[in-house]
Scaffold this motif. Sequence first.
Motif, PDB file in Angstrom:
ATOM      1  N   THR A  64      67.103  20.078 -32.101  1.00 42.86           N
ATOM      2  CA  THR A  64      67.641  20.679 -30.878  1.00 42.86           C
ATOM      3  C   THR A  64      66.537  20.986 -29.881  1.00 42.86           C
ATOM      4  O   THR A  64      66.725  20.807 -28.678  1.00 42.86           O
ATOM      5  N   ASP A  65      65.387  21.448 -30.382  1.00 39.28           N
ATOM      6  CA  ASP A  65      64.275  21.813 -29.502  1.00 39.28           C
ATOM      7  C   ASP A  65      62.987  21.926 -30.325  1.00 39.28           C
ATOM      8  O   ASP A  65      62.998  21.731 -31.542  1.00 39.28           O
ATOM      9  N   GLU A  66      61.901  22.254 -29.649  1.00 39.89           N
ATOM     10  CA  GLU A  66      60.600  22.335 -30.314  1.00 39.89           C
ATOM     11  C   GLU A  66      60.553  23.449 -31.359  1.00 39.89           C
ATOM     12  O   GLU A  66      59.910  23.317 -32.406  1.00 39.89           O
ATOM     13  N   THR A  90      51.168   8.973 -50.193  1.00 39.08           N
ATOM     14  CA  THR A  90      50.798   8.372 -48.916  1.00 39.08           C
ATOM     15  C   THR A  90      49.307   8.493 -48.640  1.00 39.08           C
ATOM     16  O   THR A  90      48.680   9.501 -48.951  1.00 39.08           O
ATOM     17  N   ALA A  91      48.769   7.435 -48.031  1.00 38.50           N
ATOM     18  CA  ALA A  91      47.349   7.383 -47.701  1.00 38.50           C
ATOM     19  C   ALA A  91      47.094   7.807 -46.262  1.00 38.50           C
ATOM     20  O   ALA A  91      46.046   8.369 -45.950  1.00 38.50           O
ATOM     21  N   SER A  92      48.053   7.521 -45.380  1.00 39.34           N
ATOM     22  CA  SER A  92      47.861   7.868 -43.971  1.00 39.34           C
ATOM     23  C   SER A  92      49.196   8.237 -43.339  1.00 39.34           C
ATOM     24  O   SER A  92      50.260   7.835 -43.807  1.00 39.34           O
ATOM     25  N   ARG A  93      49.093   9.011 -42.264  1.00 47.73           N
ATOM     26  CA  ARG A  93      50.267   9.505 -41.548  1.00 47.73           C
ATOM     27  C   ARG A  93      49.976   9.492 -40.058  1.00 47.73           C
ATOM     28  O   ARG A  93      48.945   9.997 -39.620  1.00 47.73           O
ATOM     29  N   ASN A  94      50.878   8.898 -39.293  1.00 44.87           N
ATOM     30  CA  ASN A  94      50.807   8.960 -37.836  1.00 44.87           C
ATOM     31  C   ASN A  94      52.101   9.600 -37.350  1.00 44.87           C
ATOM     32  O   ASN A  94      53.181   9.273 -37.857  1.00 44.87           O
ATOM     33  N   CYS A  95      51.975  10.479 -36.386  1.00 42.91           N
ATOM     34  CA  CYS A  95      53.126  11.245 -35.924  1.00 42.91           C
ATOM     35  C   CYS A  95      53.186  11.261 -34.408  1.00 42.91           C
ATOM     36  O   CYS A  95      52.160  11.336 -33.739  1.00 42.91           O
ATOM     37  N   MET A  96      54.409  11.180 -33.899  1.00 44.84           N
ATOM     38  CA  MET A  96      54.627  11.393 -32.465  1.00 44.84           C
ATOM     39  C   MET A  96      55.872  12.259 -32.314  1.00 44.84           C
ATOM     40  O   MET A  96      56.943  11.915 -32.793  1.00 44.84           O
ATOM     41  N   ASP A  97      55.700  13.398 -31.662  1.00 48.06           N
ATOM     42  CA  ASP A  97      56.800  14.276 -31.294  1.00 48.06           C
ATOM     43  C   ASP A  97      56.939  14.203 -29.779  1.00 48.06           C
ATOM     44  O   ASP A  97      55.924  14.209 -29.073  1.00 48.06           O
ATOM     45  N   TYR A  98      58.175  14.117 -29.312  1.00 51.59           N
ATOM     46  CA  TYR A  98      58.362  14.053 -27.866  1.00 51.59           C
ATOM     47  C   TYR A  98      59.716  14.620 -27.476  1.00 51.59           C
ATOM     48  O   TYR A  98      60.653  14.625 -28.269  1.00 51.59           O
ATOM     49  N   GLU A  99      59.762  15.106 -26.263  1.00 53.89           N
ATOM     50  CA  GLU A  99      61.005  15.634 -25.724  1.00 53.89           C
ATOM     51  C   GLU A  99      61.794  14.506 -25.115  1.00 53.89           C
ATOM     52  O   GLU A  99      61.260  13.701 -24.339  1.00 53.89           O
ATOM     53  N   VAL A 100      63.063  14.408 -25.467  1.00 55.25           N
ATOM     54  CA  VAL A 100      63.945  13.393 -24.922  1.00 55.25           C
ATOM     55  C   VAL A 100      64.440  13.889 -23.568  1.00 55.25           C
ATOM     56  O   VAL A 100      64.993  14.973 -23.464  1.00 55.25           O
TER      57      VAL A 100
END
Length: 103
Positions: A64-66, A90-100
């Motif tokens: 719903t929100d941050e 897991t060996a690696s993790r990439n993440c992207m959080d963004y507001e729609v």
Amino acid sequence: MVRHVILWKLKEEYAGEAGIEVKKGIKDGLEGLMGQIPGLLGITVNTSPLPSSNCDVMLDSCFTDEDALKGYAAHPAHVEVADTKVRPFTASRNCMDYEVVDP
């Protein structure tokens, strides 16, 4: 609305056939959080990348929100899944959080 997308690369010892059960555990664990965490609107885990991919597992989730995303990160059910089904494999993790943003 906030999207939370993660790409993981499995540890080398879980490549190919050895990773099938690991991927299933990640998918079942994370998708099983639906309905348990306030503000979690949707969660999908993809474990079937095309050969052109350079990752093994993708999480695509929506909140719903941050503040709901922050709550998810600290929620005991999520922490349990992360600590038992994801991080050990897991060996690696990439993440992207963004507001729609609506167009």
